[in-house]
Design a protein around this motif. Structure first.
Motif, PDB file in Angstrom:
ATOM      1  N   LEU A  97       5.187  -8.295  -4.884  1.00 26.47           N
ATOM      2  CA  LEU A  97       4.353  -9.458  -5.178  1.00 26.47           C
ATOM      3  C   LEU A  97       3.663  -9.932  -3.892  1.00 26.47           C
ATOM      4  O   LEU A  97       4.150  -9.663  -2.791  1.00 26.47           O
ATOM      5  CB  LEU A  97       5.225 -10.579  -5.781  1.00 26.47           C
ATOM      6  N   PRO A  98       2.535 -10.637  -4.048  1.00 24.19           N
ATOM      7  CA  PRO A  98       1.714 -11.001  -2.885  1.00 24.19           C
ATOM      8  C   PRO A  98       2.447 -11.759  -1.774  1.00 24.19           C
ATOM      9  O   PRO A  98       2.038 -11.685  -0.630  1.00 24.19           O
ATOM     10  CB  PRO A  98       0.607 -11.865  -3.486  1.00 24.19           C
ATOM     11  N   ARG A  99       3.500 -12.490  -2.090  1.00 25.09           N
ATOM     12  CA  ARG A  99       4.180 -13.241  -1.024  1.00 25.09           C
ATOM     13  C   ARG A  99       5.388 -12.521  -0.452  1.00 25.09           C
ATOM     14  O   ARG A  99       6.198 -13.123   0.253  1.00 25.09           O
ATOM     15  CB  ARG A  99       4.599 -14.601  -1.547  1.00 25.09           C
ATOM     16  N   ASP A 100       5.517 -11.245  -0.760  1.00 27.34           N
ATOM     17  CA  ASP A 100       6.645 -10.481  -0.233  1.00 27.34           C
ATOM     18  C   ASP A 100       6.483 -10.260   1.274  1.00 27.34           C
ATOM     19  O   ASP A 100       5.397 -10.437   1.816  1.00 27.34           O
ATOM     20  CB  ASP A 100       6.733  -9.139  -0.982  1.00 27.34           C
ATOM     21  N   PRO A 101       7.589  -9.868   1.952  1.00 26.96           N
ATOM     22  CA  PRO A 101       7.526  -9.653   3.397  1.00 26.96           C
ATOM     23  C   PRO A 101       6.418  -8.662   3.784  1.00 26.96           C
ATOM     24  O   PRO A 101       6.029  -7.812   2.984  1.00 26.96           O
ATOM     25  CB  PRO A 101       8.900  -9.056   3.723  1.00 26.96           C
ATOM     26  N   SER A 102       5.963  -8.781   5.010  1.00 24.58           N
ATOM     27  CA  SER A 102       4.801  -7.991   5.448  1.00 24.58           C
ATOM     28  C   SER A 102       5.049  -6.490   5.379  1.00 24.58           C
ATOM     29  O   SER A 102       4.119  -5.720   5.146  1.00 24.58           O
ATOM     30  CB  SER A 102       4.372  -8.413   6.841  1.00 24.58           C
ATOM     31  N   TYR A 103       6.317  -6.050   5.561  1.00 26.85           N
ATOM     32  CA  TYR A 103       6.551  -4.594   5.487  1.00 26.85           C
ATOM     33  C   TYR A 103       6.248  -4.061   4.089  1.00 26.85           C
ATOM     34  O   TYR A 103       5.750  -2.947   3.925  1.00 26.85           O
ATOM     35  CB  TYR A 103       7.962  -4.198   5.936  1.00 26.85           C
ATOM     36  N   ALA A 104       6.516  -4.872   3.072  1.00 23.10           N
ATOM     37  CA  ALA A 104       6.238  -4.434   1.697  1.00 23.10           C
ATOM     38  C   ALA A 104       4.738  -4.436   1.427  1.00 23.10           C
ATOM     39  O   ALA A 104       4.190  -3.500   0.844  1.00 23.10           O
ATOM     40  CB  ALA A 104       6.960  -5.341   0.707  1.00 23.10           C
ATOM     41  N   ILE A 105       4.071  -5.497   1.880  1.00 27.10           N
ATOM     42  CA  ILE A 105       2.624  -5.600   1.688  1.00 27.10           C
ATOM     43  C   ILE A 105       1.915  -4.464   2.423  1.00 27.10           C
ATOM     44  O   ILE A 105       0.962  -3.866   1.914  1.00 27.10           O
ATOM     45  CB  ILE A 105       2.101  -6.974   2.197  1.00 27.10           C
ATOM     46  N   ARG A 106       2.405  -4.143   3.624  1.00 24.02           N
ATOM     47  CA  ARG A 106       1.788  -3.073   4.402  1.00 24.02           C
ATOM     48  C   ARG A 106       1.898  -1.735   3.666  1.00 24.02           C
ATOM     49  O   ARG A 106       0.951  -0.954   3.614  1.00 24.02           O
ATOM     50  CB  ARG A 106       2.432  -2.983   5.787  1.00 24.02           C
ATOM     51  N   LYS A 107       3.049  -1.494   3.070  1.00 19.79           N
ATOM     52  CA  LYS A 107       3.223  -0.242   2.327  1.00 19.79           C
ATOM     53  C   LYS A 107       2.286  -0.178   1.128  1.00 19.79           C
ATOM     54  O   LYS A 107       1.642   0.847   0.881  1.00 19.79           O
ATOM     55  CB  LYS A 107       4.697  -0.097   1.905  1.00 19.79           C
ATOM     56  N   LYS A 130       0.189  -7.789  -9.292  1.00 15.64           N
ATOM     57  CA  LYS A 130       1.533  -7.217  -9.295  1.00 15.64           C
ATOM     58  C   LYS A 130       1.414  -5.722  -9.035  1.00 15.64           C
ATOM     59  O   LYS A 130       0.638  -5.034  -9.712  1.00 15.64           O
ATOM     60  CB  LYS A 130       2.214  -7.466 -10.641  1.00 15.64           C
ATOM     61  N   THR A 131       2.153  -5.238  -8.061  1.00 15.21           N
ATOM     62  CA  THR A 131       2.099  -3.817  -7.725  1.00 15.21           C
ATOM     63  C   THR A 131       3.445  -3.170  -8.008  1.00 15.21           C
ATOM     64  O   THR A 131       4.474  -3.675  -7.582  1.00 15.21           O
ATOM     65  CB  THR A 131       1.728  -3.621  -6.241  1.00 15.21           C
ATOM     66  N   PHE A 132       3.404  -2.079  -8.741  1.00 17.54           N
ATOM     67  CA  PHE A 132       4.622  -1.335  -9.065  1.00 17.54           C
ATOM     68  C   PHE A 132       4.572  -0.004  -8.319  1.00 17.54           C
ATOM     69  O   PHE A 132       3.580   0.722  -8.413  1.00 17.54           O
ATOM     70  CB  PHE A 132       4.701  -1.085 -10.570  1.00 17.54           C
TER      71      PHE A 132
END
Ligand code: ACO
Ligand code: ZN
Length: 223
Positions: free
Chosen positions: A73-83, A109-111
């Motif tokens: 989700l958009p507010r997840d930690p930066s490592y997740a967003i970066r991936k 939402k990204t799966f």
């Protein structure tokens, strides 16, 4: 860049002709130095992009014998967003998309389908929508019949229909296709997009489907 369609004359050399890399899936000519260099670059970038090292916190929304599906989700930690960004870049490159800015990034939402060998081998990006236009499988109307330009373009109905969720990207790694990964991603999306309800087929819509996407969607929606 792939060289799938390149014609080669097999003059008997050992490494002449096209090869498909078993790791990154690129088809290239090992006898062509330029091709080989392009492959080396793509290979490295691709494998780095899909590598999944495991996160401190991950939101597992489905588990299978051959992998699991994570929701980012958009507010997840930066490592997740970066991936997610890395994977989306690879997907967009493959789909030939220009950078498309999602309409409401805070609701995206990204799966990610992560395989047992710790790679992101599938990705689905979804966002809320209110309406969609049905793709008509056959061109209709006298103006489009017999016209070559029209026969390959999808025809859309101009009657808006109620929809809830738009799939803006659906991608499975070339070497993992036809293993029901896309199907499992869409099933999981339907289950997780809105809390407490399972979306019906009519409530989801594929935006701008490719040939592969349309073949998949046709099959998925009829079963
Ligand atoms: N040709 C014919 N039928 C297909 C195809 C295809 N290329 N792909 C899927 N299907 C049908 C089959 O009936 C399949 O079942 P079967 O293998 O038992 O016959 C069924 O759909 C389910 O397929 P999955 O295995 O779940 O699909 P897969 O994991 O291979 O992923 C996808 C399909 C995502 C379209 C993949 O081919 C892909 O990544 N293609 C390149 C990217 C792309 O074009 N994505 C769609 C863009 S549209 C959008 O993003 C909104
Ligand atoms: Zn490779």
């Amino acid at each position: 860049k792939e060289t799938k369609d390149q014609l080669v004359i097999d003059a008997g050399q050992k490494y002449f002709g096209a090869t498909m890399c078993k790791s990154c899936g690129m088809i290239y000519s090992a006898s062509n130095p330029e091709d080989e260099m392009q492959h080396a670059q793509y290979h490295h970038r691709f494998l780095e992009g899909i590598k999944y090292t495991g996160w401190k916190r991950e939101r597992v929304v489905a588990e299978f014998w051959d992998g699991k599906i994570l929701l980012v989700l958009p507010r997840d930690p930066s490592y997740a967003i970066r991936k997610v960004t890395d994977v989306q870049e690879l997907v967009d490159y493959e789909l030939g998309f220009q950078q498309v800015v999602p309409k409401c990034p805070e609701k995206t939402k990204t799966f990610l389908f992560v395989s047992d060998d710790k790679r992101v081998v599938g990705c689905l990006i979804a966002e809320p929508i209110k309406q969609a236009f049905r793709v008509l499988s056959e061109p209709t109307g006298p103006e489009s019949s017999g016209s070559k330009e029209n026969s390959r373009a999808w025809q859309c109905s101009n009657v808006p229909e109620h929809a809830v969720c738009g799939i803006s990207r659906l991608w499975v790694f070339k070497l993992k296709r036809r293993k029901r990964i896309a199907r499992r991603l869409v099933d999981t999306l339907r289950n997780c997009f809105m809390f407490g309800c399972f979306l019906s087929i009519n409530e989801i819509a594929f935006s701008d489907p490719t040939q592969d996407g349309k073949l998949f969607a046709t099959k998925y929606c009829n079963t």
